[in-house]
Enzyme design. Structure first.
Site, PDB file in Angstrom:
ATOM      1  N   GLY A 122      45.934  48.188  44.825  1.00  0.00           N
ATOM      2  CA  GLY A 122      44.538  48.585  44.867  1.00  0.00           C
ATOM      3  C   GLY A 122      43.938  48.584  46.255  1.00  0.00           C
ATOM      4  O   GLY A 122      42.978  49.302  46.522  1.00  0.00           O
ATOM      5  N   SER A 171      49.268  43.048  35.844  1.00  0.00           N
ATOM      6  CA  SER A 171      48.048  43.459  36.539  1.00  0.00           C
ATOM      7  C   SER A 171      48.436  44.635  37.418  1.00  0.00           C
ATOM      8  O   SER A 171      48.962  44.454  38.521  1.00  0.00           O
ATOM      9  CB  SER A 171      47.479  42.309  37.375  1.00  0.00           C
ATOM     10  OG  SER A 171      47.074  41.238  36.553  1.00  0.00           O
ATOM     11  N   THR A 172      48.202  45.842  36.903  1.00  0.00           N
ATOM     12  CA  THR A 172      48.679  47.024  37.619  1.00  0.00           C
ATOM     13  C   THR A 172      47.973  47.223  38.948  1.00  0.00           C
ATOM     14  O   THR A 172      48.530  47.848  39.851  1.00  0.00           O
ATOM     15  CB  THR A 172      48.499  48.279  36.744  1.00  0.00           C
ATOM     16  OG1 THR A 172      47.128  48.402  36.368  1.00  0.00           O
ATOM     17  CG2 THR A 172      49.350  48.191  35.489  1.00  0.00           C
ATOM     18  N   CYS A 173      46.758  46.691  39.086  1.00  0.00           N
ATOM     19  CA  CYS A 173      46.024  46.871  40.341  1.00  0.00           C
ATOM     20  C   CYS A 173      46.738  46.201  41.504  1.00  0.00           C
ATOM     21  O   CYS A 173      46.664  46.661  42.642  1.00  0.00           O
ATOM     22  CB  CYS A 173      44.613  46.308  40.190  1.00  0.00           C
ATOM     23  SG  CYS A 173      43.571  46.537  41.638  1.00  0.00           S
ATOM     24  N   ILE A 174      47.444  45.112  41.211  1.00  0.00           N
ATOM     25  CA  ILE A 174      48.136  44.382  42.287  1.00  0.00           C
ATOM     26  C   ILE A 174      49.647  44.326  42.046  1.00  0.00           C
ATOM     27  O   ILE A 174      50.349  43.506  42.640  1.00  0.00           O
ATOM     28  CB  ILE A 174      47.568  42.949  42.426  1.00  0.00           C
ATOM     29  CG1 ILE A 174      47.631  42.205  41.076  1.00  0.00           C
ATOM     30  CG2 ILE A 174      46.139  42.980  42.951  1.00  0.00           C
ATOM     31  CD1 ILE A 174      47.212  40.745  41.160  1.00  0.00           C
TER      32      ILE A 174
END
Length: 912
Positions: A855, A877-880
């Site tokens: 992200g 947690s796909t953002c990180i």
């Protein structure tokens, strides 16, 4: 001196005639001198050459050892033929195949030659090596006028060839009406069988010769099978000869019921049966209704047999569905089709046309009772399952009664099916415990295992019958009510055996309101099986062929220019017929000769790259640098909406023909294609920092922060800031702790949907020309990316090298070792699912795992420790790019839980 003068005269005659005037003494050489003259019927020249020659007119030459008389008869050279006969040519000489000059004259219809040969005592009864006589040849070619002259010389008009076939056999087979009449008038045996027992009527039906079949039947021909039991009706149905079938049934009405019963024969092709019944049904309204009623009765009988567990499931299932498909096909082509709005099937079956469904009501009644009883007994006997075995026993007994009733209906008994009430059968179940004790006890799940497939096949038949009474695109209210009524049992069926969905629940693809009830079960099925189901229905109705082929018509080839591939492709695709593009694609680059699948693949590859070319301003690069999102400012290009439609057509066409494209979109755009609502997590693809802020609002209490947010946002519109309300009156509505979730969703929709709605609509308009919305919803956004762009290769060693560990994990920990061992064991598809699960993308950036974006920029793949509890699944947690992996006690449990998460979905979006 005299000899010299003779030579001079010969020379002069030769020069004047431009040919030799003397035959060589050698017969072999002489015959090849005479042959072209005989073929041209140059009788004066032939006579002159033969006059002073010792040539043997019966000399046989060539590979087939024919004489010049054969040549004359074959070519119709009458004058030469007479000349040869006068000089002693044998009219009965047979060549190597046994053919006489009369055979050849008869075969080619040389009437004058035949007459002269008969004058010179040609034998009409001679057979060639295959047993064929002159009348066989006349019969084969329908030479009736010659046959009249010949039969008076024939001693046996029923002379047989090597296969026992008479002239009447072959005349009937070839449809020569006058020839058949001539032979019959000459005493031909109308019922004479050949060596295999086939009669002239059999031969007529084998080639669909309705006229000769009619003549034979009017003359009293018997309806006889051959030695293998194959009947004339069998042959008519096998060939799809509806007119000939009609003739047979007119003369033998009992064959009508035989024809209806033939719909159960799996050895007969369904399409030919349809052709025959289609023709018969169009002869009269009465016959149309009679056919449908007969098919309904046969379907009912087969349906009850299918519901009996003692029957063969596979055979009875195929038989029932086959009969129902034929029934529905014939029903639709009737005098008043549901598609024109007349005589609808949902009007309560009041019209004569819809009365044909009445016999099927008995089967639907049994189906309904099965489902009600299973639901009732499963609920009642969750702990004590002994009574459930009784269902199986008693219901089968009642189904046998239904079969008997269906048979009574078939032979003309009238009556109502209403007496078979649920209460009557419920009373029967009260006394079945004793019978149940005599059978092995089965629990409820066993009953479902034994009956689910059978009942599901009958449900499929029920849907087909309901649908054929409705206009195109409408789902029967009765069927929707049926599914809603039995929702729990049907879900129990597919939960126990998900293949039922793909085998029998095709109605889900055509009815969105029903699909939504089962979507969670469908999505849980293996990706591969859903792909097969997708293409099975997508390509239904298309001819079996190489999907990417060179069309016969040169106009169907897409001729494009390499130097302007986007615009030239757009022009030719817009001009092309959509249905033709579905049947196949052929591409040729201007000035190049190459065609074929390789060129088509290259075209899709180059074109997909051009679609995201910044020069066209259609798509913009997302924050991760590898995916693309529709450009909200694409209107700078006046043709942008047409181009979006073109882009949709290209991706739809590629998916239709299983061609991969070299383009990747944001997760939100895949959702738009699938019709899945976007959420705030999708904002990260275009503005990661803003996505974090939205996440923060959701995670924290904003009551006392004084944010003073309203349901409106400021947007830059061509350089000027404008306040855009998120909903009516939004500028005066404050964002509170209570309504913040609505605010986040609305602002997400503004950024991700409303800002690009015209572009999305244009794209979907083109995409849906090839891919129906109901089919594409079988997949989620991750799977759609795999369908369109394929499965990338993943280097596990590079993955391990560029992975970080946190929250207590170290590289050498046992759980981590197990994890990488499991990754090595995964299939390529499962590795891609794992990558998607953690990073939100199925792709590894150029340069490898070291360049994966998060992200806020570069962010390595990370594995974080989570305390283990039984049955806990990994999350992410796909953002990180973080995998939250519980500390599993064994490799086996780790692999099992990981695969469940990957295949069933356990996606999450959380803050670091």
């Amino acid at each position: 001196m005299e000899r010299a003068m003779e030579q001079l005269n010969r020379l002069t005659r030769s020069l004047r005639r431009a040919r030799t005037v003397e035959l060589p003494e050698d017969n072999e050489t002489a015959v090849y001198t005479l042959m072209p003259m005989v073929m041209a019927d140059q009788h004066r020249s032939v006579l002159e050459l033969l006059s002073n020659s010792k040539f043997d007119v019966n000399y046989a030459f060539g590979r087939v050892k024919r004489s010049l008389l054969h040549i004359a008869a074959n070519c119709g050279s009458v004058e030469c033929l007479v000349l040869l006969l006068k000089r002693g040519a044998d009219p009965n000489y047979q060549d190597i195949s046994g053919c006489t000059p009369l055979h050849l004259a008869a075969r080619n219809g040389q009437k004058k030659c035949m007459s002269k040969l008969l004058e010179y005592n040609a034998d009409v009864n001679i057979c060639n090596n295959e047993g064929l006589t002159a009348i066989h040849w006349l019969a084969v070619n329908g030479r009736t006028e010659l046959l009249h002259d010949l039969v008076q010389h024939v001693t046996n008009v029923d002379v047989e060839d090597a296969m026992g076939q008479t002239a009447l056999h072959v005349a009937c087979q070839n449809g020569h009406k006058t020839t058949v009449l001539c032979l019959l008038d000459s005493g031909a045996d109308i019922n004479r069988p050949n060596v295999s027992g086939a009669t002239p009527l059999y031969f007529a039906c084998s080639h669909g010769q309705r006229d000769t079949a009619q003549i034979l039947l009017l003359r009293g021909a018997k309806y006889l099978p051959d030695k293998n039991g194959v009947t004339p009706l069998d042959l008519c149905v096998q060939g799809g000869y509806g007119e000939t079938c009609d003739i047979l049934i007119q003369h033998h009405p009992r064959l009508f019921q035989t024809l209806i019963q033939m719909t159960q024969n799996e050895d007969l092709r369904e399409n030919t049966l349809r052709q025959v019944l289609e023709h018969l049904s169009q002869q009269s309204e009465v016959q149309y209704l009679k056919i449908l009623t007969g098919l309904a009765e046969v379907a009912t009988t087969n349906g009850h047999k299918l519901l009996s567990i003692s029957s063969s499931y596979e055979a009875q299932m195929k038989s029932l569905l086959r009969i129902v498909r034929i029934f529905c096909h014939v029903f639709r082509i009737g005098p008043s089709s549901p598609n024109n709005g007349n005589d609808m099937g949902y009007n309560g079956n009041k019209t004569p046309r819809n009365q044909v469904f009445k016999p099927l009501e008995l089967l639907w009644h049994s189906l309904d009772e099965w489902l009600v009883l299973i639901a009732t007994e499963l609920t009642k006997n969750k702990r004590d399952s002994s009574n459930i075995a009784c269902i199986l026993l008693k219901q089968n007994q009642l189904d046998q009664q239904d079969i008997s009733l269906a048979h009574q209906s078939a032979i003309g008994e009238s009556g109502s099916y209403d007496h078979l009430s649920s209460s009557t059968r419920a009373e029967d179940f009260e006394s079945c415990s004793a019978a149940g004790k005599q059978e092995p006890v089965a629990d409820g799940q066993d009953v479902i295992s034994m009956t689910a497939n059978r009942l599901s096949a009958v449900i499929q038949a029920f849907y087909m019958c309901c649908s054929c009474q409705m206009p195109q695109g409408m789902t029967s209210p009765r069927f929707i009510e049926f599914v809603c009524k039995h929702d729990d049992v049907l879900k129990c069926f597919v939960t126990r055996n998900p293949k039922i969905i793909f085998d029998h629940f095709h109605f889900l693809l055509e009815c969105p309101e029903l699909m939504s009830r089962f979507m969670h079960i469908i999505k849980a099925q293996p990706f591969k099986e859903r792909c097969e189901w997708f293409y099975e229905h997508l390509l239904a109705g298309q001819p079996d062929s190489d999907m990417v082929h060179r069309p016969v018509n040169e106009n169907d080839i897409l001729l494009v220019h390499r130097d302007s591939i986007f615009r030239s492709s757009c022009e030719v695709v817009f001009k092309s017929n959509c249905e033709k593009l579905k049947q196949g694609i052929a591409v040729r680059f201007h000035g190049e000769e190459g065609m074929g699948q390789g060129v088509v693949r290259e075209w899709f590859d180059i074109l997909s790259s051009e679609i995201i070319n910044p020069d066209y301003a259609l798509f913009t690069q997302s924050a991760d640098g590898t995916t693309f999102q529709p450009n909200s400012n694409s209107s700078v290009n006046p043709d942008h909406l047409n181009y979006f439609r073109f882009a949709g057509e290209i991706l739809g066409l590629a998916l239709y023909h299983r061609q991969l494209v070299n383009i990747y979109f944001t997760r939100s755009f895949y959702k738009h294609i699938l019709g899945i609502p976007v959420n705030y997590q999708d904002v990260a693809s275009i503005d990661p920092e803003y996505a974090k802020n939205l996440q923060w609002i959701l995670d924290n209490d904003i009551s006392d922060l004084g944010l003073e947010l309203t349901f409106s946002v400021e947007t830059d519109v061509f350089g000027a800031m404008e306040e855009v309300p998120l909903k009516p009156g939004g500028a005066s509505i404050l964002v509170t702790q209570e309504n913040k979730a609505e605010y986040v969703q609305l602002v997400t929709e503004l950024r991700m949907t409303r800002a690009i709605q015209p572009q999305i609509n244009g794209f979907l308009q083109g995409f849906h020309m090839f891919i129906p919305p109901s089919l594409i919803q079988l997949f989620d956004e991750y799977e759609l990316e795999l369908l369109l762009s394929g499965m990338p290769e993943i280097d596990v060693n590079d993955w391990m090298k560029n992975t970080e560990y946190t929250s207590g994990y170290e590289r050498d920990d046992q759980v981590i070792q197990w994890f990488w061992e499991v990754v090595q064991e995964l299939t390529q598809e499962e590795r891609v699912l794992l990558l998607q699960f953690v990073t939100g993308s199925s792709r590894v950036p150029h340069g490898g795992f070291a360049y994966i974006m998060g992200g806020s920029g570069l962010q390595n793949f990370t594995i974080a420790a989570v305390a283990y509890t039984p049955n806990l699944l990994p999350t992410s947690s796909t953002c990180i790019n973080m995998l939250k992996l519980p500390e599993y006690p064994s490799k086996e449990i780790l692999k099992d839980r990981l695969l469940v998460a990957l295949h069933c979905g356990s996606y999450g979006y959380t803050m670091a």
